[in-house]
Design a protein around this motif. Structure first.
Motif, PDB file in Angstrom:
ATOM      1  N   GLN A 280     -79.549  19.312 -13.520  1.00 42.46           N
ATOM      2  CA  GLN A 280     -79.644  18.452 -14.702  1.00 42.46           C
ATOM      3  C   GLN A 280     -80.853  18.790 -15.562  1.00 42.46           C
ATOM      4  O   GLN A 280     -80.868  18.501 -16.773  1.00 42.46           O
ATOM      5  CB  GLN A 280     -79.741  16.983 -14.256  1.00 42.46           C
ATOM      6  N   SER A 281     -81.876  19.398 -14.965  1.00 46.75           N
ATOM      7  CA  SER A 281     -83.095  19.717 -15.718  1.00 46.75           C
ATOM      8  C   SER A 281     -82.971  20.997 -16.534  1.00 46.75           C
ATOM      9  O   SER A 281     -83.872  21.342 -17.298  1.00 46.75           O
ATOM     10  CB  SER A 281     -84.289  19.829 -14.757  1.00 46.75           C
TER      11      SER A 281
ATOM     12  N   LYS B 194     -83.919  27.868 -11.554  1.00 50.73           N
ATOM     13  CA  LYS B 194     -83.375  26.544 -11.221  1.00 50.73           C
ATOM     14  C   LYS B 194     -81.990  26.657 -10.572  1.00 50.73           C
ATOM     15  O   LYS B 194     -81.669  25.919  -9.631  1.00 50.73           O
ATOM     16  CB  LYS B 194     -83.314  25.673 -12.474  1.00 50.73           C
TER      17      LYS B 194
ATOM     18  N   ILE C 189     -72.687  19.980 -10.994  1.00 52.40           N
ATOM     19  CA  ILE C 189     -73.340  18.671 -10.815  1.00 52.40           C
ATOM     20  C   ILE C 189     -72.334  17.655 -10.296  1.00 52.40           C
ATOM     21  O   ILE C 189     -72.632  16.865  -9.382  1.00 52.40           O
ATOM     22  CB  ILE C 189     -73.962  18.203 -12.143  1.00 52.40           C
TER      23      ILE C 189
ATOM     24  N   TYR D   6     -70.671  13.054 -15.642  1.00 52.23           N
ATOM     25  CA  TYR D   6     -70.743  14.468 -16.020  1.00 52.23           C
ATOM     26  C   TYR D   6     -69.355  15.069 -16.227  1.00 52.23           C
ATOM     27  O   TYR D   6     -69.185  15.997 -17.025  1.00 52.23           O
ATOM     28  CB  TYR D   6     -71.532  15.261 -14.975  1.00 52.23           C
TER      29      TYR D   6
ATOM     30  N   ALA E 118     -78.370  18.436  -7.640  1.00 44.09           N
ATOM     31  CA  ALA E 118     -77.887  17.897  -8.916  1.00 44.09           C
ATOM     32  C   ALA E 118     -79.040  17.666  -9.886  1.00 44.09           C
ATOM     33  O   ALA E 118     -78.941  17.977 -11.083  1.00 44.09           O
ATOM     34  CB  ALA E 118     -77.128  16.600  -8.678  1.00 44.09           C
ATOM     35  N   ARG E 119     -80.154  17.149  -9.383  1.00 48.67           N
ATOM     36  CA  ARG E 119     -81.297  16.873 -10.253  1.00 48.67           C
ATOM     37  C   ARG E 119     -81.885  18.156 -10.831  1.00 48.67           C
ATOM     38  O   ARG E 119     -82.292  18.183 -11.997  1.00 48.67           O
ATOM     39  CB  ARG E 119     -82.357  16.109  -9.471  1.00 48.67           C
ATOM     40  N   VAL E 120     -81.947  19.198 -10.022  1.00 44.83           N
ATOM     41  CA  VAL E 120     -82.455  20.478 -10.524  1.00 44.83           C
ATOM     42  C   VAL E 120     -81.538  21.017 -11.619  1.00 44.83           C
ATOM     43  O   VAL E 120     -81.991  21.471 -12.678  1.00 44.83           O
ATOM     44  CB  VAL E 120     -82.591  21.500  -9.384  1.00 44.83           C
TER      45      VAL E 120
ATOM     46  N   VAL F 182     -78.131  15.692  -3.771  1.00 42.11           N
ATOM     47  CA  VAL F 182     -78.765  14.931  -4.845  1.00 42.11           C
ATOM     48  C   VAL F 182     -79.873  15.751  -5.487  1.00 42.11           C
ATOM     49  O   VAL F 182     -79.990  15.816  -6.717  1.00 42.11           O
ATOM     50  CB  VAL F 182     -79.314  13.590  -4.308  1.00 42.11           C
ATOM     51  N   SER F 183     -80.705  16.404  -4.671  1.00 35.60           N
ATOM     52  CA  SER F 183     -81.778  17.250  -5.216  1.00 35.60           C
ATOM     53  C   SER F 183     -81.197  18.419  -6.000  1.00 35.60           C
ATOM     54  O   SER F 183     -81.722  18.795  -7.050  1.00 35.60           O
ATOM     55  CB  SER F 183     -82.666  17.772  -4.082  1.00 35.60           C
TER      56      SER F 183
ATOM     57  N   SER G  67     -71.672   8.614 -10.757  1.00 37.17           N
ATOM     58  CA  SER G  67     -72.498   9.663 -11.382  1.00 37.17           C
ATOM     59  C   SER G  67     -71.662  10.898 -11.677  1.00 37.17           C
ATOM     60  O   SER G  67     -71.827  11.541 -12.719  1.00 37.17           O
ATOM     61  CB  SER G  67     -73.667  10.028 -10.460  1.00 37.17           C
TER      62      SER G  67
ATOM     63  N   TYR H 248     -72.493  15.451  -6.674  1.00 39.85           N
ATOM     64  CA  TYR H 248     -72.421  13.995  -6.549  1.00 39.85           C
ATOM     65  C   TYR H 248     -71.214  13.564  -5.714  1.00 39.85           C
ATOM     66  O   TYR H 248     -71.273  12.568  -4.986  1.00 39.85           O
ATOM     67  CB  TYR H 248     -72.379  13.343  -7.922  1.00 39.85           C
TER      68      TYR H 248
END
Length: 426
Positions: A134-135, A113, A157, A173, A130-132, A127-128, A169, A161
């Motif tokens: 966050q997972s 990741k 992250i 964090y 950050a989402r990865v 954005v993508s 956002s 953002y």
């Protein structure tokens, strides 16, 4: 399991042979196959070959014990891939396979990741990325995650953002980092935290606080010299954009007295503002060209933050040049209509950022005293404030004259006592 249809025939055949064989050295054979994929695949076949490989090692042929070191090796090689598109394509398929079994491969899942997030950042898809990030699992009984790693991850992250101009956002964090900051040992991570904090304050147009935060970072010894000058420039920009007033004046003074300020492109406008000189439109435009989009966003009245800051500054500069000025002349000086000139002058006077009062009958603005005004006491008018200031100056002058007369009289008494007795004593 079936290999991906897009894999090259050679790799697909090799995977099928490995899956059907019962040799004791199967793990070593998989390692050799991975190196072959990386060395011999074409740009078009690299992604499908890697997907076929990871599907195989995480399939039913190998158990968890055998798969884990192979996946660790894959994650290390995957990190070194240069093509971000390949990373994203392969990584997304890896996530799908690992998702139901992530608890058994947490470290490997995290490593993949991180690599995919880096690829998204290379492609400027923040954005993508950050989402990865966050997972990634941080609270798990399977492994202990340090405060330093959590802070580093959350700051990544935050920065993603911020690149997308999403301070809300990012701030969420950053607050997580703030909660664990006392436990963070890595000094570089702490510096990144303060830099992110400055950028968020900047994005939220809290320019005075942002300027102070940028200035503090510019004084940090562990930051590279070039970066320190960059953050000093940002501190100057934010100070210029801040509302005129005593606090801004103190910030500007601190920046102007910094020996490094002369090395920045913003020094010329900083000097003019600090010395309360009027700014010309050409100077303002040159400064505006260096600002970020959020620093040029329109306010409720249709002007930009910079327009408002320069207007306030020129009002203060005018108060240094004139004891009073007709509203029409002030409007011409500021480059706005007379209603805007009167409204802004009145607002600054009301807020205690400009000393003076407005005679609306005569249509004249009177500037009262040096520096910015003090806030009015209850029941006190602007005229009272101006008159009081003038009276204090008069009293000070009378006191100074009286003290000088007293000094001369004492000298006469000491040097010429006979003359003093004859003419001064009654």
């Amino acid at each position: 399991m079936d290999s991906t249809p897009l894999a090259s025939a050679e790799i697909a055949s090799a995977i099928q042979q490995l899956e059907s064989s019962n040799t004791p050295n199967k793990a070593q054979s998989y390692s050799q196959l991975l190196r072959k994929i990386l060395d011999s695949s074409t740009p078009d076949t690299l992604a499908p070959n890697l997907i076929a490989y990871i599907e195989s090692i995480l399939g039913d042929t190998l158990g968890i014990v055998a798969s884990r070191p192979l996946l660790s090796e894959f994650a290390e090689c995957f990190k070194e891939l240069k093509n971000p598109e390949v990373k994203v394509e392969v990584g997304q398929r890896a996530f799908e396979i690992l998702h139901p079994r992530a608890g058994s491969f947490e470290e490997q899942d995290t490593a993949i990741k991180e690599s995919v997030a880096q690829a998204y950042q290379q492609e400027e898809d923040y954005v993508s990325a950050a989402r990865v990030l966050q997972s990634i699992t941080l609270d798990s009984p399977q492994r202990r995650v340090s405060a330093d790693y959590k802070a580093e991850l959350w700051i990544r992250i935050v920065r993603c953002y911020l690149e997308e101009e999403d301070p809300t956002s990012a701030n969420g964090y950053l607050n997580r980092v703030k909660n664990i900051l006392p436990d963070v040992q890595n000094r570089e991570t702490r510096v990144h935290f303060h830099l992110c904090q400055a950028r968020i304050l900047d994005s939220q147009r809290q320019f005075l606080d942002a300027s102070s935060a940028y200035l503090a970072i510019s004084l940090e010894p562990m930051v590279e010299e070039e970066e320190r000058l960059t953050t000093l420039s940002e501190a100057i920009k934010c100070a210029v954009l801040a509302p005129a007033g005593p606090q801004r004046s103190r910030t500007l003074a601190r920046l102007y007295k910094d020996d490094r300020a002369t090395s920045t492109e913003e020094h010329a406008i900083l000097e003019k503002i600090f010395l309360d000189r009027l700014l010309e439109p050409a100077e303002v435009k040159a400064f505006a060209d260096k600002l970020k989009p959020h620093q040029l966003a329109l306010t409720a009245d249709g002007s930009t933050v910079l327009d408002k800051a320069i207007l306030d500054h020129n009002l203060l500069a005018a108060s240094r040049l004139y004891a009073n000025i007709h509203i029409d002349a002030l409007a011409g000086l500021l480059g706005v209509d007379r209603e805007r000139a009167e409204r802004d002058a009145a607002k600054m006077i009301e807020q205690g950022r400009l000393a003076g009062h407005i005679d609306q009958i005569e249509e004249v603005v009177f500037f009262g005293g040096e520096g910015t005004g003090e806030k009015l006491q209850a029941g006190q008018s602007q005229g009272d404030t101006t008159f009081g200031s003038a009276l204090k100056k008069w009293d000070a002058n009378v006191q100074g004259l009286a003290e000088e007369v007293e000094r001369v009289t004492t000298m006469l008494q000491n040097e010429h006592p006979e003359f003093y007795e004859a003419h001064m004593v009654h």
